[in-house]
Design a protein around this motif. Sequence first.
Motif, PDB file in Angstrom:
ATOM      1  N   ARG A 307      40.936  80.562  47.348  1.00 33.91           N
ATOM      2  CA  ARG A 307      42.293  80.114  47.064  1.00 33.91           C
ATOM      3  C   ARG A 307      43.107  79.995  48.359  1.00 33.91           C
ATOM      4  N   ILE A 308      42.886  80.928  49.287  1.00 27.39           N
ATOM      5  CA  ILE A 308      43.593  80.841  50.575  1.00 27.39           C
ATOM      6  C   ILE A 308      43.191  79.552  51.296  1.00 27.39           C
ATOM      7  N   SER A 309      41.868  79.236  51.222  1.00 28.43           N
ATOM      8  CA  SER A 309      41.395  78.000  51.850  1.00 28.43           C
ATOM      9  C   SER A 309      42.092  76.788  51.248  1.00 28.43           C
ATOM     10  N   GLN A 310      42.159  76.773  49.909  1.00 30.30           N
ATOM     11  CA  GLN A 310      42.780  75.623  49.232  1.00 30.30           C
ATOM     12  C   GLN A 310      44.238  75.480  49.649  1.00 30.30           C
ATOM     13  N   PHE A 311      44.963  76.591  49.659  1.00 32.94           N
ATOM     14  CA  PHE A 311      46.397  76.519  49.990  1.00 32.94           C
ATOM     15  C   PHE A 311      46.620  76.172  51.452  1.00 32.94           C
ATOM     16  N   SER A 312      45.640  76.548  52.306  1.00 28.74           N
ATOM     17  CA  SER A 312      45.825  76.310  53.743  1.00 28.74           C
ATOM     18  C   SER A 312      45.541  74.869  54.138  1.00 28.74           C
ATOM     19  N   VAL A 313      44.773  74.158  53.308  1.00 24.44           N
ATOM     20  CA  VAL A 313      44.373  72.793  53.656  1.00 24.44           C
ATOM     21  C   VAL A 313      45.579  71.867  53.702  1.00 24.44           C
ATOM     22  N   GLY A 314      46.442  71.985  52.716  1.00 23.74           N
ATOM     23  CA  GLY A 314      47.593  71.082  52.650  1.00 23.74           C
ATOM     24  C   GLY A 314      48.693  71.527  53.608  1.00 23.74           C
ATOM     25  N   ASP A 315      49.745  72.042  53.025  1.00 21.68           N
ATOM     26  CA  ASP A 315      50.866  72.470  53.848  1.00 21.68           C
ATOM     27  C   ASP A 315      51.099  73.954  53.581  1.00 21.68           C
ATOM     28  N   PRO A 316      50.469  74.837  54.394  1.00 21.98           N
ATOM     29  CA  PRO A 316      50.546  76.263  54.093  1.00 21.98           C
ATOM     30  C   PRO A 316      51.978  76.791  54.094  1.00 21.98           C
ATOM     31  N   GLU A 317      52.856  76.102  54.816  1.00 26.70           N
ATOM     32  CA  GLU A 317      54.226  76.610  54.908  1.00 26.70           C
ATOM     33  C   GLU A 317      54.903  76.665  53.543  1.00 26.70           C
ATOM     34  N   HIS A 318      54.481  75.761  52.625  1.00 27.12           N
ATOM     35  CA  HIS A 318      55.095  75.749  51.298  1.00 27.12           C
ATOM     36  C   HIS A 318      54.357  76.632  50.305  1.00 27.12           C
ATOM     37  N   ASN A 319      53.306  77.259  50.766  1.00 28.43           N
ATOM     38  CA  ASN A 319      52.528  78.109  49.849  1.00 28.43           C
ATOM     39  C   ASN A 319      52.420  79.552  50.355  1.00 28.43           C
ATOM     40  N   LEU A 320      53.353  79.938  51.199  1.00 26.48           N
ATOM     41  CA  LEU A 320      53.217  81.247  51.836  1.00 26.48           C
ATOM     42  C   LEU A 320      53.196  82.401  50.834  1.00 26.48           C
ATOM     43  N   THR A 321      54.004  82.299  49.779  1.00 26.83           N
ATOM     44  CA  THR A 321      54.054  83.402  48.812  1.00 26.83           C
ATOM     45  C   THR A 321      52.701  83.574  48.144  1.00 26.83           C
ATOM     46  N   GLU A 322      52.110  82.448  47.727  1.00 25.64           N
ATOM     47  CA  GLU A 322      50.821  82.529  47.037  1.00 25.64           C
ATOM     48  C   GLU A 322      49.720  82.996  48.006  1.00 25.64           C
TER      49      GLU A 322
END
Lengths: 354, 278
Positions: A307-322
């Motif tokens: 899940r970290i990989s998935q969130f990091s691929v796009g724009d991690p700045e908008h997914n920091l909480t997750e």
Amino acid sequence: MSEPAISGSHLELESIAAFLDGRLAAGEREAVVTHLAECEGCYEIFAETARYLRNVEMGRDPEAFGPAAMAPSVEMRGRVVRVAPSRWRRGWIVGALAAAAALAALVIGRPLADRPFSSAPPTVAELTAELPTAMVVSATLAATWDEHGWPVMRGAGPLLGPEEERAFQLGVRVVEMDVALAAGEAAIASRLSYEIERLLAAVNLSDPLQLLYAGELGIRGRLASGAVPAELLPLNRQGDDLLRPDERGEAALVDGFWYELGRWASAAHLAVVSGDAELLASKQTRRYLHGLPLQDLPEEVAEPLRRISQFSVGDPEHNLTEIAHQLELLIAVAGGADPSSPTPRDSSSTRDSR
Amino acid sequence: MSQPNPAARRLLTRCEAILARLSRRKCVSADESEDFRSWARVRLIEQEATLLAKFRGKSSLDTYLVTVVHNLLLDYRISKWGKYRPSAAAKRLGSVAMRLEMLLVREGLSFDEAAEVLRRNEGVSATVEELSAIAQKLPTRLPRRFEGEETLARVRGSERAEDRALRGEAATAASRVEEALDAALLTLSAEDRLILKLHVQDGFSVADVSRTLHLVQKPLYRRLGQLTDKLRRELEARGISREDVDQIGEWQDLDIDVDYHLTDELPPARPSKQERGR
């Protein structure tokens, strides 16, 4: 007098090993000594193992078969004598230079993205070495360093073996220590030093590492004055020595994979919770995550990493909480918390944008 | 879901590293090293679950695995050669010396025969001269002869009978000394016996005994001196002389070794106040 573990009429191999490590209580030690003095079979294993350990310690490790292997050559004896003291002195010179470099980086404080990209294979040490530049993480650390939810009792949690778990926890703690030292947080560093000593008590440390990490001459002793000595920085890089074969040819930590995952997870979490997305967005992180053998890992560890990989691929700045939440899960379960009820760090302070 | 056990995989990887190092040290040839490693791998895989289950974290995992692998090595030797206790001198000289001694003493081979077995059958790379030098350093546990093929061919039946008689006498004397030594050792504490066994029987230096038993090194020199004195008195009280002790291999170096290590390892004496004042 407590009895040593005996299988049939012989000592358990672990009792012999614990005796060789000097880890038996007085009563149990006496019982083992008595048994070894009487039992030829157990004595033979004990003496041969001890001979091996002493030879490895002293660098008396012939490579060839036959008569040449029977005694260390003059050249080998010379090498042992030469290496033992000078290696320690050299270690301090290298340590001092590394510390100076780290302090320079701290002062210059260039953002990670501005630094020249190294063509060498990326290492987790390179990633986490950047952390002290983000001073804000120390505030996060001060609030959360002891909230991993790991069981206090000794022994492995439900997922990993004792060695893997210890290596992972140590990786997390070494990064936290690095950040605490860089931020001048002597009180947190002092508490972390006890944690690190406890974890290292179970592994074989060479004399230089023993002096660096443990006892009055180690981190704890040198923090006693309330100040952070510069030569401890950056501990995280010096921590690589735990994985590097020493003069005995053996690394203190057997499990480099879990140690590095612990370091990466801790660094990533501290960065993310501090609102810093650059570490997650870097090519090094993507390469590291891509190279992880997820299929070989316990599912409870592999899933947050996916899940970290998935969130990091796009724009991690908008997914920091997750991402922070997944990192908390990862740190909790790999460190030994029960996967069904991990008590991760509180990520409510995560800043989604800087 | 069936997942590979990372702990077991890493345990086997670690054992493999220990096996590689140990087989280099303990096997007499590359062939035997490979044979031992294959043999040990099979047993490690068979015992993987038991090994993990038995480990409770009392020792470091490394020391535990080194102990496990040494246990396997002893099992391997017994399975291949049967039980045999090599002399202290042979242990100090290494695996080739131990095997050579076994062939000479237990199998009763002549030196030429033993050298042939080692070089041709067991892949030992040492020359006959090197093996001969080793043989000269082995204690005389029982009378042996180091004669060439031609000499052996000329040996007559009556000479063999004399040899047998000599062997019988020596065996009786050795047995008497061993009994006295066992009784004398029993007057010592278990730790004292362990110290003596490591130092005299297995040739550990005082520094290595100190590290192995986690005892302070400096007082150990004096303690060893006192122990050997006591042992000597006990043996003399039982009518055993130093020459008698020389008859049994593993304690043959009792006096010589202790004296050697004491003089060899003690730090140089500090000059007295008077000497410093000069």
